[in-house]
Design a protein around this motif. Sequence first.
Motif, PDB file in Angstrom:
ATOM      1  N   GLY A   1      52.959 -45.966 -56.768  1.00  0.00           N
ATOM      2  CA  GLY A   1      52.290 -46.953 -55.934  1.00  0.00           C
ATOM      3  C   GLY A   1      50.877 -47.250 -56.391  1.00  0.00           C
ATOM      4  N   THR A   2      50.110 -46.200 -56.729  1.00  0.00           N
ATOM      5  CA  THR A   2      48.729 -46.431 -57.155  1.00  0.00           C
ATOM      6  C   THR A   2      48.673 -47.253 -58.438  1.00  0.00           C
ATOM      7  OG1 THR A   2      48.724 -44.264 -58.261  1.00  0.00           O
ATOM      8  CG2 THR A   2      47.754 -44.378 -56.063  1.00  0.00           C
ATOM      9  N   LEU A   3      49.602 -47.000 -59.356  1.00  0.00           N
ATOM     10  CA  LEU A   3      49.630 -47.768 -60.599  1.00  0.00           C
ATOM     11  C   LEU A   3      49.983 -49.227 -60.344  1.00  0.00           C
ATOM     12  CD1 LEU A   3      51.315 -45.258 -63.080  1.00  0.00           C
ATOM     13  CD2 LEU A   3      48.979 -46.118 -63.183  1.00  0.00           C
ATOM     14  N   VAL A   4      50.987 -49.454 -59.497  1.00  0.00           N
ATOM     15  CA  VAL A   4      51.397 -50.829 -59.185  1.00  0.00           C
ATOM     16  C   VAL A   4      50.284 -51.576 -58.456  1.00  0.00           C
ATOM     17  CG1 VAL A   4      52.988 -52.229 -57.797  1.00  0.00           C
ATOM     18  CG2 VAL A   4      53.870 -50.333 -59.179  1.00  0.00           C
ATOM     19  N   PHE A   5      49.679 -50.924 -57.466  1.00  0.00           N
ATOM     20  CA  PHE A   5      48.608 -51.565 -56.695  1.00  0.00           C
ATOM     21  C   PHE A   5      47.413 -51.878 -57.587  1.00  0.00           C
ATOM     22  CE2 PHE A   5      51.176 -50.532 -53.225  1.00  0.00           C
ATOM     23  CZ  PHE A   5      50.663 -51.060 -52.051  1.00  0.00           C
ATOM     24  N   ALA A   6      47.100 -50.973 -58.526  1.00  0.00           N
ATOM     25  CA  ALA A   6      45.969 -51.203 -59.413  1.00  0.00           C
ATOM     26  C   ALA A   6      46.288 -52.282 -60.445  1.00  0.00           C
ATOM     27  CB  ALA A   6      45.592 -49.902 -60.119  1.00  0.00           C
ATOM     28  N   PHE A   7      47.486 -52.240 -61.016  1.00  0.00           N
ATOM     29  CA  PHE A   7      47.866 -53.204 -62.056  1.00  0.00           C
ATOM     30  C   PHE A   7      47.792 -54.636 -61.538  1.00  0.00           C
ATOM     31  CE2 PHE A   7      50.888 -55.741 -64.483  1.00  0.00           C
ATOM     32  CZ  PHE A   7      50.515 -55.446 -65.784  1.00  0.00           C
ATOM     33  N   PHE A   8      48.245 -54.836 -60.306  1.00  0.00           N
ATOM     34  CA  PHE A   8      48.220 -56.178 -59.720  1.00  0.00           C
ATOM     35  C   PHE A   8      46.958 -56.443 -58.892  1.00  0.00           C
ATOM     36  CE2 PHE A   8      52.786 -55.434 -60.446  1.00  0.00           C
ATOM     37  CZ  PHE A   8      53.096 -56.578 -61.170  1.00  0.00           C
ATOM     38  N   ALA A   9      46.021 -55.490 -58.904  1.00  0.00           N
ATOM     39  CA  ALA A   9      44.739 -55.639 -58.197  1.00  0.00           C
ATOM     40  C   ALA A   9      44.959 -56.069 -56.747  1.00  0.00           C
ATOM     41  CB  ALA A   9      43.841 -56.638 -58.926  1.00  0.00           C
ATOM     42  N   ILE A  10      45.909 -55.421 -56.083  1.00  0.00           N
ATOM     43  CA  ILE A  10      46.327 -55.839 -54.744  1.00  0.00           C
ATOM     44  C   ILE A  10      45.170 -55.859 -53.749  1.00  0.00           C
ATOM     45  CG2 ILE A  10      47.819 -55.284 -52.786  1.00  0.00           C
ATOM     46  CD1 ILE A  10      49.357 -56.328 -55.178  1.00  0.00           C
ATOM     47  N   SER A  11      44.385 -54.770 -53.716  1.00  0.00           N
ATOM     48  CA  SER A  11      43.333 -54.681 -52.708  1.00  0.00           C
ATOM     49  C   SER A  11      42.098 -55.506 -53.056  1.00  0.00           C
ATOM     50  CB  SER A  11      42.924 -53.215 -52.478  1.00  0.00           C
ATOM     51  OG  SER A  11      42.394 -52.665 -53.668  1.00  0.00           O
ATOM     52  N   ASP A  12      42.075 -56.079 -54.274  1.00  0.00           N
ATOM     53  CA  ASP A  12      40.993 -56.986 -54.650  1.00  0.00           C
ATOM     54  C   ASP A  12      41.384 -58.442 -54.361  1.00  0.00           C
ATOM     55  OD1 ASP A  12      39.075 -55.138 -55.605  1.00  0.00           O
ATOM     56  OD2 ASP A  12      40.236 -54.886 -57.429  1.00  0.00           O
ATOM     57  N   ILE A  13      42.635 -58.765 -54.658  1.00  0.00           N
ATOM     58  CA  ILE A  13      43.103 -60.140 -54.453  1.00  0.00           C
ATOM     59  C   ILE A  13      43.292 -60.426 -52.970  1.00  0.00           C
ATOM     60  CG2 ILE A  13      44.998 -61.744 -54.896  1.00  0.00           C
ATOM     61  CD1 ILE A  13      45.422 -60.296 -57.561  1.00  0.00           C
ATOM     62  N   PHE A  14      43.876 -59.466 -52.251  1.00  0.00           N
ATOM     63  CA  PHE A  14      44.156 -59.641 -50.829  1.00  0.00           C
ATOM     64  C   PHE A  14      43.178 -58.819 -49.982  1.00  0.00           C
ATOM     65  CE2 PHE A  14      48.170 -60.063 -53.172  1.00  0.00           C
ATOM     66  CZ  PHE A  14      48.539 -61.356 -52.807  1.00  0.00           C
ATOM     67  N   SER A  15      43.101 -59.132 -48.718  1.00  0.00           N
ATOM     68  CA  SER A  15      42.249 -58.378 -47.800  1.00  0.00           C
ATOM     69  C   SER A  15      42.697 -56.922 -47.761  1.00  0.00           C
ATOM     70  CB  SER A  15      42.338 -58.976 -46.394  1.00  0.00           C
ATOM     71  OG  SER A  15      41.827 -58.066 -45.440  1.00  0.00           O
ATOM     72  N   PRO A  16      41.812 -55.965 -48.102  1.00  0.00           N
ATOM     73  CA  PRO A  16      42.221 -54.548 -48.096  1.00  0.00           C
ATOM     74  C   PRO A  16      42.649 -54.068 -46.703  1.00  0.00           C
ATOM     75  CG  PRO A  16      39.859 -54.747 -48.469  1.00  0.00           C
ATOM     76  CD  PRO A  16      40.425 -56.128 -48.581  1.00  0.00           C
ATOM     77  N   SER A  17      42.064 -54.630 -45.653  1.00  0.00           N
ATOM     78  CA  SER A  17      42.465 -54.235 -44.303  1.00  0.00           C
ATOM     79  C   SER A  17      43.900 -54.665 -44.012  1.00  0.00           C
ATOM     80  CB  SER A  17      41.518 -54.859 -43.262  1.00  0.00           C
ATOM     81  OG  SER A  17      40.216 -54.322 -43.404  1.00  0.00           O
ATOM     82  N   LYS A  18      44.271 -55.851 -44.502  1.00  0.00           N
ATOM     83  CA  LYS A  18      45.646 -56.317 -44.306  1.00  0.00           C
ATOM     84  C   LYS A  18      46.628 -55.532 -45.170  1.00  0.00           C
ATOM     85  CE  LYS A  18      44.384 -60.974 -42.813  1.00  0.00           C
ATOM     86  NZ  LYS A  18      44.405 -62.430 -43.120  1.00  0.00           N
ATOM     87  N   VAL A  19      46.180 -55.164 -46.378  1.00  0.00           N
ATOM     88  CA  VAL A  19      47.019 -54.323 -47.245  1.00  0.00           C
ATOM     89  C   VAL A  19      47.274 -52.983 -46.568  1.00  0.00           C
ATOM     90  CG1 VAL A  19      47.100 -53.081 -49.442  1.00  0.00           C
ATOM     91  CG2 VAL A  19      46.257 -55.433 -49.377  1.00  0.00           C
ATOM     92  N   PHE A  20      46.219 -52.376 -46.017  1.00  0.00           N
ATOM     93  CA  PHE A  20      46.332 -51.103 -45.302  1.00  0.00           C
ATOM     94  C   PHE A  20      47.310 -51.245 -44.140  1.00  0.00           C
ATOM     95  CE2 PHE A  20      44.075 -47.016 -44.400  1.00  0.00           C
ATOM     96  CZ  PHE A  20      44.659 -46.713 -43.182  1.00  0.00           C
ATOM     97  N   PHE A  21      47.175 -52.333 -43.377  1.00  0.00           N
ATOM     98  CA  PHE A  21      48.042 -52.563 -42.218  1.00  0.00           C
ATOM     99  C   PHE A  21      49.509 -52.670 -42.628  1.00  0.00           C
ATOM    100  CE2 PHE A  21      50.264 -55.938 -39.795  1.00  0.00           C
ATOM    101  CZ  PHE A  21      50.408 -55.273 -38.587  1.00  0.00           C
ATOM    102  N   ILE A  22      49.801 -53.495 -43.625  1.00  0.00           N
ATOM    103  CA  ILE A  22      51.192 -53.694 -44.059  1.00  0.00           C
ATOM    104  C   ILE A  22      51.783 -52.391 -44.586  1.00  0.00           C
ATOM    105  CG2 ILE A  22      52.651 -54.858 -45.763  1.00  0.00           C
ATOM    106  CD1 ILE A  22      50.719 -57.269 -45.505  1.00  0.00           C
ATOM    107  N   CYS A  23      51.003 -51.665 -45.375  1.00  0.00           N
ATOM    108  CA  CYS A  23      51.502 -50.410 -45.952  1.00  0.00           C
ATOM    109  C   CYS A  23      51.693 -49.343 -44.870  1.00  0.00           C
ATOM    110  CB  CYS A  23      50.559 -49.914 -47.030  1.00  0.00           C
ATOM    111  SG  CYS A  23      50.569 -50.920 -48.529  1.00  0.00           S
ATOM    112  N   GLY A  24      50.806 -49.321 -43.883  1.00  0.00           N
ATOM    113  CA  GLY A  24      50.957 -48.370 -42.785  1.00  0.00           C
ATOM    114  C   GLY A  24      52.230 -48.611 -41.993  1.00  0.00           C
ATOM    115  N   ILE A  25      52.566 -49.908 -41.774  1.00  0.00           N
ATOM    116  CA  ILE A  25      53.799 -50.260 -41.068  1.00  0.00           C
ATOM    117  C   ILE A  25      55.022 -49.895 -41.913  1.00  0.00           C
ATOM    118  CG2 ILE A  25      55.160 -52.146 -40.094  1.00  0.00           C
ATOM    119  CD1 ILE A  25      52.676 -51.537 -38.461  1.00  0.00           C
ATOM    120  N   ALA A  26      54.992 -50.291 -43.200  1.00  0.00           N
ATOM    121  CA  ALA A  26      56.126 -50.029 -44.092  1.00  0.00           C
ATOM    122  C   ALA A  26      56.367 -48.534 -44.264  1.00  0.00           C
ATOM    123  CB  ALA A  26      55.888 -50.695 -45.445  1.00  0.00           C
ATOM    124  N   ALA A  27      55.279 -47.762 -44.443  1.00  0.00           N
ATOM    125  CA  ALA A  27      55.413 -46.306 -44.612  1.00  0.00           C
ATOM    126  C   ALA A  27      56.038 -45.677 -43.374  1.00  0.00           C
ATOM    127  CB  ALA A  27      54.047 -45.689 -44.902  1.00  0.00           C
TER     128      ALA A  27
END
Length: 393
Positions: A60-86
């Motif tokens: 997960g850390t490699l995928v999130f970093a490779f696609f710069a997920i928390s930079d492109i998208f709101s990190p709070s929304k990323v946290f929320f979606i991942c918390g629900i999915a987990a």
Amino acid sequence: MSSSKKTKHVLPTIVVAQFLCTSLWFAGNAVLSDIVKNFPAETNLLANLTSMVQFGFISGTLVFAFFAISDIFSPSKVFFICGIAAALFNLGACLPVSDVNLLLLFRFLTGFMLAGIYPVGMKIASDYFKDGLGKSLGFLVGALVFGTAFPHLLKTFTASFPWQYVIFGTSALSLTGALAILLLVPNGPFRTAGQKFNFRSCFDGFKNPGFRSAAFGYFGHMWELYTFWAFLPGMLLLFNSKHPSSTLNIPLFSFLVIASGGISCMIGGMLSQKFGAKRIATIALAISCSCCLLSPVFLFNGSAYLFLIFLFCWGLSGTADSPLFSSLIAKNAPESLRGTSLTLVNCIGFAITIISIQAVNVLSKQFNVQYLYMVLAIGPVLGLWALMGKKSH
């Protein structure tokens, strides 16, 4: 209202949300004795369940970093979606499946989504606190430790209920933490777009002696820590079996020993401001190394009091250096490559935990368990050697 007052709630919210969501990390370990009844032929279930969460987190850390997920998208929304999915993937452990591989897949996916919680929580904190981030790391890593320990406490409270209540409870906690971030923590004032992940350039950090010594200290720390956490309930169980008069509450003391490390993270972070991060990290790593080497003396011999005191010393020292290594690595990383350098170090560290867990699992079938955990000293010894070699502050 001043900006400081507006953000006063942010760090406590992130810390609590980290705690709630990372309670998923060892949820499977806390109910392992119940899950294993469904798979009696799986003798390596403890090692494999723990390793799959770690492997999921690494991926997960490699995928999130490779696609710069928390930079492109709101990190709070990323946290929320991942918390629900987990939380949803965590519930997969309760499904009446007969194939152990499906259970392992759910644990992998839970670990994968944790990559959008723990590191992203750090990212959110850095978007709010440009100064004093090192001190905040002590609280954030402490929250991770408390979250890791909490399923064992939940198992104690729900002992008279079906084991699935632990899974339900941790998933509910994760949902709560995810909502708290979404509703209470918007994008921070220092949020800026980061560069795209570059696997080749992230190795540049190792050219810096200070970065290199801190990273290898961290690797040695990781060799020991998660394996100690994973096998801690087994240590308590074995002590009870060797001493028939002993009735140690295994889930309760598993929680207390692991959770004590959360306190030492916070104390270590504060001490580092006066004495320096490297000095405190080195002392903590040396103490935990001593615990590994002295484990044959204290683990299964003598009184329950000595046994528990030893475990608490190990739990406190084994975690105290974690946020300090993070701050040393961040400080010594190249400015333009800080994110990618930290990602690589994080991934290598968690990959090392898989090797350590599997190695101890294999050795447990070959050697006297009295001396088994001395092998965990390999990491701290090499880590101390690296720390003593070069200066980092």
